[in-house]
Design a protein around this motif. Structure first.
Motif, mmCIF file in Angstrom:
data_model
loop_
_atom_site.group_PDB
_atom_site.id
_atom_site.type_symbol
_atom_site.label_atom_id
_atom_site.label_comp_id
_atom_site.label_asym_id
_atom_site.label_seq_id
_atom_site.Cartn_x
_atom_site.Cartn_y
_atom_site.Cartn_z
ATOM 1 N N ASN A 73 70.245 -47.884 54.906
ATOM 2 C CA ASN A 73 70.240 -47.280 53.567
ATOM 3 C C ASN A 73 71.152 -48.051 52.626
ATOM 4 O OD1 ASN A 73 69.596 -44.962 55.504
ATOM 5 N ND2 ASN A 73 69.126 -44.070 53.523
ATOM 6 N N ILE A 74 70.667 -48.302 51.404
ATOM 7 C CA ILE A 74 71.529 -48.897 50.386
ATOM 8 C C ILE A 74 71.695 -47.969 49.182
ATOM 9 C CG2 ILE A 74 70.908 -51.228 51.109
ATOM 10 C CD1 ILE A 74 69.329 -51.437 48.427
ATOM 11 N N SER A 75 70.881 -46.917 49.110
ATOM 12 C CA SER A 75 71.030 -45.941 48.027
ATOM 13 C C SER A 75 70.398 -44.627 48.463
ATOM 14 C CB SER A 75 70.378 -46.433 46.723
ATOM 15 O OG SER A 75 68.988 -46.593 46.892
ATOM 16 N N ILE A 76 70.747 -43.569 47.770
ATOM 17 C CA ILE A 76 70.155 -42.257 48.019
ATOM 18 C C ILE A 76 69.683 -41.699 46.683
ATOM 19 C CG2 ILE A 76 71.530 -41.768 50.087
ATOM 20 C CD1 ILE A 76 73.431 -40.129 48.398
ATOM 21 N N GLY A 77 68.675 -40.850 46.722
ATOM 22 C CA GLY A 77 68.204 -40.191 45.509
ATOM 23 C C GLY A 77 67.330 -41.071 44.635
ATOM 24 N N CYS A 78 66.877 -40.485 43.533
ATOM 25 C CA CYS A 78 65.955 -41.172 42.635
ATOM 26 C C CYS A 78 66.106 -40.645 41.214
ATOM 27 C CB CYS A 78 64.514 -40.966 43.112
ATOM 28 S SG CYS A 78 63.279 -41.775 42.088
ATOM 29 N N ASP A 79 66.215 -41.564 40.260
ATOM 30 C CA ASP A 79 66.341 -41.199 38.844
ATOM 31 C C ASP A 79 65.010 -41.198 38.101
ATOM 32 O OD1 ASP A 79 69.043 -40.877 39.084
ATOM 33 O OD2 ASP A 79 69.586 -42.756 38.097
ATOM 34 N N LYS A 80 63.958 -41.664 38.747
ATOM 35 C CA LYS A 80 62.666 -41.756 38.074
ATOM 36 C C LYS A 80 62.073 -40.350 37.879
ATOM 37 C CE LYS A 80 62.447 -46.241 37.648
ATOM 38 N NZ LYS A 80 63.884 -46.490 37.788
ATOM 39 N N LYS A 81 61.148 -40.250 36.946
ATOM 40 C CA LYS A 81 60.514 -38.964 36.631
ATOM 41 C C LYS A 81 59.000 -39.045 36.768
ATOM 42 C CE LYS A 81 64.524 -37.233 35.369
ATOM 43 N NZ LYS A 81 65.218 -36.229 36.201
ATOM 44 N N CYS A 82 58.523 -39.711 37.822
ATOM 45 C CA CYS A 82 57.077 -39.825 38.018
ATOM 46 C C CYS A 82 56.458 -38.427 38.069
ATOM 47 C CB CYS A 82 56.772 -40.588 39.298
ATOM 48 S SG CYS A 82 57.430 -42.276 39.298
ATOM 49 N N ALA A 83 55.375 -38.247 37.337
ATOM 50 C CA ALA A 83 54.817 -36.911 37.121
ATOM 51 C C ALA A 83 54.340 -36.243 38.395
ATOM 52 C CB ALA A 83 53.665 -36.997 36.117
#
Length: 435
Positions: free
Chosen positions: A143-153
């Motif tokens: 893992n290099i990151s967690i979560g997501c900031d995108k808002k894909c519908a």
């Protein structure tokens, strides 16, 4: 004590399961069993992306509740756990605890708290140091990151895994170094938007982006191959593509989620790029690495998708010539923007199913032709699997991601060998060692 764990969904879930196994060893669960009947703890690491996840989850809980031995516990983890929370225990009293995808580091605590629910998506374990599993083999997830900031519908992930946070560079390099010392040769870097690394850290951190991370990881002795998933087309700038092409340790295969070839549908999906941008990035990539392997994800039947929109998707499919395609009929998910649209603009099921079949058949044609074109080519292949017995063969992946079988040879797992393609079987490749 014995642990049984069922892992559903993506590579991120697989890595979460690895982390839970390593943490639970410290709690006395020293054996992982394939037989749920003999387990002292049964974990289901759930996925919200697959179709009808809730119905399937409660069906599985019922099955495990009937077969588990007396005193055994059942825990529900992962993305479906994140968005359902306490409702799981209300509907299935046999469940002992619920642990969300963003709370994996709490596994050692929650197993001692009956009916506990830990599903906060703002919980931050990006600086938590999990135990490194020994005997990981030649390949490992990191893992290099967690979560997501995108808002894909259409996507529920931001609701189940929270905001995007990058894991500190020193922790990543330390973990990679440990893995290398344990015999790992190939790393698979994980993040929801892996090439957006460095966008946000929990603590003060020197500025670094994904291109810089690749440079640092490639310095680790023993690591010979670096792969990653999934990069977002929006963040594929020239600096990243040039590092991808020039760094000898970065494998020349890449997963570029398309979702749709229609700019209009991409806008409705809130993907942030156009058909033209996507094709521009592919063209740049192929100019730098002509034999690059490209995979993708495609959704057909997204609300309001017309025949013209679908034709745009087929156009991209044919122009790019993808090596792998994960394709699905659109299915609404709770807590997503498109779920709130209801039946508005919905594509009839029979139309969506036809489009999916058409797309998949078209891709099979592309793969058959690509496989024929491979005959005579030479690839450096990392041997990953060897089968002995009546039928003997070895198989592994090339630098650009092609799975190649070498019949009648029991080679050494972990060796990187030059293999020449001798024939194709449908879309599969068969080769032999160079003399």
């Amino acid at each position: 004590m014995k642990l049984y764990i069922e892992t559903l969904g993506c590579a991120m879930n697989m890595r979460d399961s690895e982390h839970m196994i390593s943490e639970l060893k410290k709690q006395g669960y020293t054996s992982v069993t394939d037989d749920a009947k003999e387990a002292d703890l049964i974990l289901i690491n759930t996925c919200s992306v697959r179709e009808k996840p809730e119905r399937k989850l409660f069906s599985e809980i019922g099955q495990f509740a009937r077969l588990k031995k007396q005193g055994a516990k059942i825990g529900i983890c992962g993305c479906t756990a994140s968005h359902m929370g306490e409702e799981i225990i209300k509907r299935a009293p046999s469940v002992n605890f619920v642990l969300g995808a963003r709370n994996i580091s709490k596994i050692s605590e929650i197993i001692h708290k009956d009916k506990a629910v830990e599903v906060a998506i703002d919980y931050d374990d990006s600086t938590y140091v999990f135990d490194t599993a020994r005997n990981t083999g030649i390949k490992a997830l990191l893992n290099i990151s967690i979560g997501c900031d995108k808002k894909c519908a259409y996507c529920i992930v931001p609701h189940t895994r929270g905001k995007e946070i990058s894991i500190p560079l020193d922790l990543i390099l330390s973990e990679a170094d440990k893995l290398a010392k344990n015999g790992v040769k190939e790393l698979m870097l994980l993040g929801q938007n892996v090439n957006n690394y460095g966008v946000r850290f929990s603590l003060p951190h020197s500025r670094i982006d994904f291109t810089g991370l690749l440079k640092e990881l490639s310095k680790i002795e023993g690591i010979e191959r670096i792969r990653f998933t999934s990069p977002h087309p929006l963040h594929m700038d020239d600096a990243f593509l040039e590092e991808f092409a020039s760094n000898p340790k970065v494998c020349k295969s890449i997963h570029m989620p398309l979702q749709s070839g229609s700019t209009r549908i991409l806008k409705s999906m809130r993907r942030g790029y156009s058909k033209e941008w996507y094709l521009n990035r592919v063209a740049k990539l192929k100019s730098l690495v002509p034999d690059v392997g490209i995979g993708t994800d495609i959704i057909v039947g997204f609300p309001t998708e017309s025949e013209e929109d679908f034709a745009d998707t087929i156009d991209v499919l044919e122009q790019v010539g993808f090596d792998t395609v994960y394709s699905f009929v659109y299915s609404p998910r709770p807590h997503t923007e498109s779920f709130g649209w209801g039946e508005e603009g919905s594509v009839p099921k029979e139309v969506a199913s036809y489009r999916l079949t058409y797309l998949q058949d078209k891709h099979k044609e592309i793969l058959r032709q690509k496989a024929k074109n491979e005959i005579g080519k030479i690839h450096r292949v990392l041997i990953e699997n060897v089968r002995t017995g009546e039928v003997v063969f070895s198989e592994g992946r090339s630098d650009n991601g092609k799975l190649i079988k070498i019949p009648n040879k029991a080679l050494n797992i972990g060796d990187i060998l030059e293999i020449q393609i001798t024939q194709s079987d449908g879309g599969s490749l068969i080769g032999d060692m160079l003399q």
